[in-house]
Design an enzyme around this catalytic site. Structure first.
Site, PDB file in Angstrom:
ATOM      1  N   SER A 180       0.800  -1.225   0.000  1.00  0.00           N
ATOM      2  CA  SER A 180       0.000   0.000   0.000  1.00  0.00           C
ATOM      3  C   SER A 180       0.829   1.269   0.000  1.00  0.00           C
ATOM      4  O   SER A 180       0.385   2.286  -0.524  1.00  0.00           O
ATOM      5  CB  SER A 180      -0.955  -0.005   1.192  1.00  0.00           C
ATOM      6  OG  SER A 180      -0.259  -0.240   2.392  1.00  0.00           O
ATOM      7  N   HIS A 208      -5.236  -3.003  -2.914  1.00  0.00           N
ATOM      8  CA  HIS A 208      -4.793  -2.029  -3.919  1.00  0.00           C
ATOM      9  C   HIS A 208      -4.646  -2.635  -5.312  1.00  0.00           C
ATOM     10  O   HIS A 208      -4.242  -1.941  -6.243  1.00  0.00           O
ATOM     11  CB  HIS A 208      -3.477  -1.378  -3.484  1.00  0.00           C
ATOM     12  CG  HIS A 208      -3.619  -0.640  -2.190  1.00  0.00           C
ATOM     13  ND1 HIS A 208      -4.034   0.664  -2.126  1.00  0.00           N
ATOM     14  CD2 HIS A 208      -3.451  -1.046  -0.911  1.00  0.00           C
ATOM     15  CE1 HIS A 208      -4.095   1.038  -0.858  1.00  0.00           C
ATOM     16  NE2 HIS A 208      -3.751   0.013  -0.099  1.00  0.00           N
ATOM     17  N   LYS A 240     -11.716   1.278  -1.989  1.00  0.00           N
ATOM     18  CA  LYS A 240     -10.637   1.877  -2.785  1.00  0.00           C
ATOM     19  C   LYS A 240     -11.082   1.940  -4.244  1.00  0.00           C
ATOM     20  O   LYS A 240     -11.988   2.701  -4.561  1.00  0.00           O
ATOM     21  CB  LYS A 240      -9.347   1.129  -2.512  1.00  0.00           C
ATOM     22  CG  LYS A 240      -8.925   1.415  -1.060  1.00  0.00           C
ATOM     23  CD  LYS A 240      -7.768   0.659  -0.523  1.00  0.00           C
ATOM     24  CE  LYS A 240      -7.468   1.183   0.877  1.00  0.00           C
ATOM     25  NZ  LYS A 240      -7.097   0.155   1.825  1.00  0.00           N
TER      26      LYS A 240
HETATM   27  C1  LIG Z   1      -7.105  -0.004   3.292  1.00  0.00           C
HETATM   28  C2  LIG Z   1      -6.532  -1.330   3.575  1.00  0.00           C
HETATM   29  C3  LIG Z   1      -7.144  -2.202   4.476  1.00  0.00           C
HETATM   30  C4  LIG Z   1      -8.282  -1.791   5.354  1.00  0.00           C
HETATM   31  O1  LIG Z   1      -9.447  -1.709   4.633  1.00  0.00           O
HETATM   32  P1  LIG Z   1     -10.623  -0.778   5.187  1.00  0.00           P
HETATM   33  O2  LIG Z   1     -11.819  -1.215   4.456  1.00  0.00           O
HETATM   34  O3  LIG Z   1     -10.199   0.625   4.886  1.00  0.00           O
HETATM   35  O4  LIG Z   1     -10.701  -1.017   6.662  1.00  0.00           O
HETATM   36  C5  LIG Z   1      -6.622  -3.477   4.594  1.00  0.00           C
HETATM   37  N1  LIG Z   1      -5.546  -3.859   3.888  1.00  0.00           N
HETATM   38  C6  LIG Z   1      -4.900  -3.021   3.038  1.00  0.00           C
HETATM   39  C7  LIG Z   1      -3.706  -3.508   2.286  1.00  0.00           C
HETATM   40  C8  LIG Z   1      -5.381  -1.729   2.865  1.00  0.00           C
HETATM   41  O5  LIG Z   1      -4.735  -0.898   2.055  1.00  0.00           O
END
Ligand SMILES: *Cc1c(COP(=O)(O)O)cnc(C)c1O
Length: 386
Positions: A180, A208, A240
């Site tokens: 990330s 991602h 995302k």
């Molecule tokens: C954003 C993210 C999460 C958490 O997801 P949310 O729905 O925002 O709680 C978990 N793993 C990774 C790699 C992330 O980038």
């Protein structure tokens, strides 16, 4: 005497280390142009990679679904909160990814805590995590009580040594699909081979990668050509690239049934609103159909990397829309981020403990809603500042 809850002193320490975090209030929807405190910014910090978070078809589906289902889901999935909308979304996610079933979670953080701690126990388990894994994966590993091991970033030999030494019966290898804060892709094929050789399970968090890579946006696991038996646990988020909210785990019938029985963050929490699920169903269709969004991201990233190279700045080892610029000290990252903001660019500085000490950076991210002109303007500003 110092009171045991002397938070003021702790806060002062955080400030002194340039690690103090503050929220900024947005007055606009998410998008490539955002507004805060009366000023407009070009946004290079969002994870809305496909520009879907405020898409008219998705927001319309959301409004219509609130007419049908209301806003609150009223209860956990296992009580009376599991609607037809949730159920349909789970089936569509499973179809899309070529897996037997999928299970919705309210957030990605909760999915990771719930899955890892459900699969492992304190007596015969070990979890092997890439050093750069997302905090929620690390926390899931710690919460599980399993023997906790972090291997060097994308270092298969380090992982192999650790697997060979482990006496645990249940071994779970856990990694981000796309890291990330760095944007590089995990060595998924190699990890799958190691997992098979050591009778371990492989869990990929593709927060991602989902939506962003793969012919129909199925993500890094599909790009690596790995199936459900090679990657038994595939987790991804909906907040995302998918542009809505929540998360899911996809895998075998058995895995999903097991999680329904055992994942505490699934069982003991209110279901996401059904309208989010309906909006996500529309988003999922757009993600699959509109591959131009992925193609455009590739073009934008290429343009940015070529531009950086011309400025004498080495791009990081990433071909994804996460294009960090490594700066080192937190103070420098914050300063440059502030100056960029004065120039009308929103580029968040990422500091420890989100990244390792001495690797503070600007985390530049792209959306398919950006245009070449946005990239060129950012490159001009970076040229003046760096
Ligand atoms: C954003 C993210 C999460 C958490 O997801 P949310 O729905 O925002 O709680 C978990 N793993 C990774 C790699 C992330 O980038």
């Amino acid at each position: 005497m110092n009171h045991p809850f002397n938070l003021q002193a702790d806060l002062a320490l955080i400030k002194a280390a340039n690690l103090y975090r503050q929220r900024q209030v947005l007055d606009s929807p998410q998008g490539i142009e955002i507004e805060s405190d009366g000023k407009c910014y070009v946004n290079f910090s969002s994870n809305d990679y496909l520009g879907l978070s405020n898409h008219p078809e998705i927001t319309k589906a959301f409004r219509q679904a609130t007419d049908q289902y209301g806003v609150g889901s009223g209860a956990a999935h296992l009580v009376c909160g599991h609607s037809a909308a949730h159920h349909a979304l789970e089936e569509e996610l499973a179809d899309w990814l070529g897996r037997e079933r999928a299970l919705l979670f309210s957030t990605g953080y909760m999915a990771n805590l719930g899955v890892i701690s459900a699969l492992l126990n304190t007596t015969d388990s070990a979890v092997f995590e890439d050093r750069l894994n997302h905090a929620s994966l690390l926390d899931g590993g710690l919460l599980s009580g399993a023997r906790f091991q972090r291997f060097q970033h994308s270092h298969c030999n380090d992982l192999k040594r650790r697997l060979e030494k482990s006496a645990a019966q249940r071994k779970l290898i856990v990694t981000d699909g796309v890291f990330s804060m760095d944007g590089d892709v995990a060595l998924l094929k190699e990890l799958a081979v190691l997992a098979q050789q050591h009778h371990a399970w492989l869990m990929i968090d593709d927060a991602h990668g989902i939506g962003v890579s793969g012919a129909k946006g199925q993500g890094s696991v599909q790009v690596a050509g790995l199936n459900q038996s090679q990657v038994p646990v595939l987790m991804a988020t909906l907040g995302k690239a998918i542009g809505t909210f929540g998360a899911f785990v996809a895998g075998s019938e058995e895995l999903i049934e097991y999680l329904i029985q055992r994942a505490r963050t699934y069982i003991y929490t209110t279901a996401m609103p059904a309208a989010i699920a309906e909006a996500t169903r529309v988003s999922l269709r757009l993600v699959q159909e509109e591959s131009w969004r992925r193609d455009k991201l590739v073009d934008l990233v290429t343009r940015f990397q070529q531009g950086l190279t011309q400025l004498g700045i080495e791009p990081m080892d990433s071909l994804t829309p996460i294009q960090p610029i490594l700066l080192g000290e937190s103070q420098r990252a914050v300063q440059i981020s502030d100056v960029l903001k004065q120039h009308g660019f929103w580029v968040t500085a990422i500091r420890p403990p989100t990244v390792a000490k001495g690797t503070a950076r600007l985390r530049v991210t792209f959306s398919s809603a950006h245009e070449n002109e946005h990239i060129d303007r950012l490159l001009d500003a970076l040229d003046q500042l760096l």
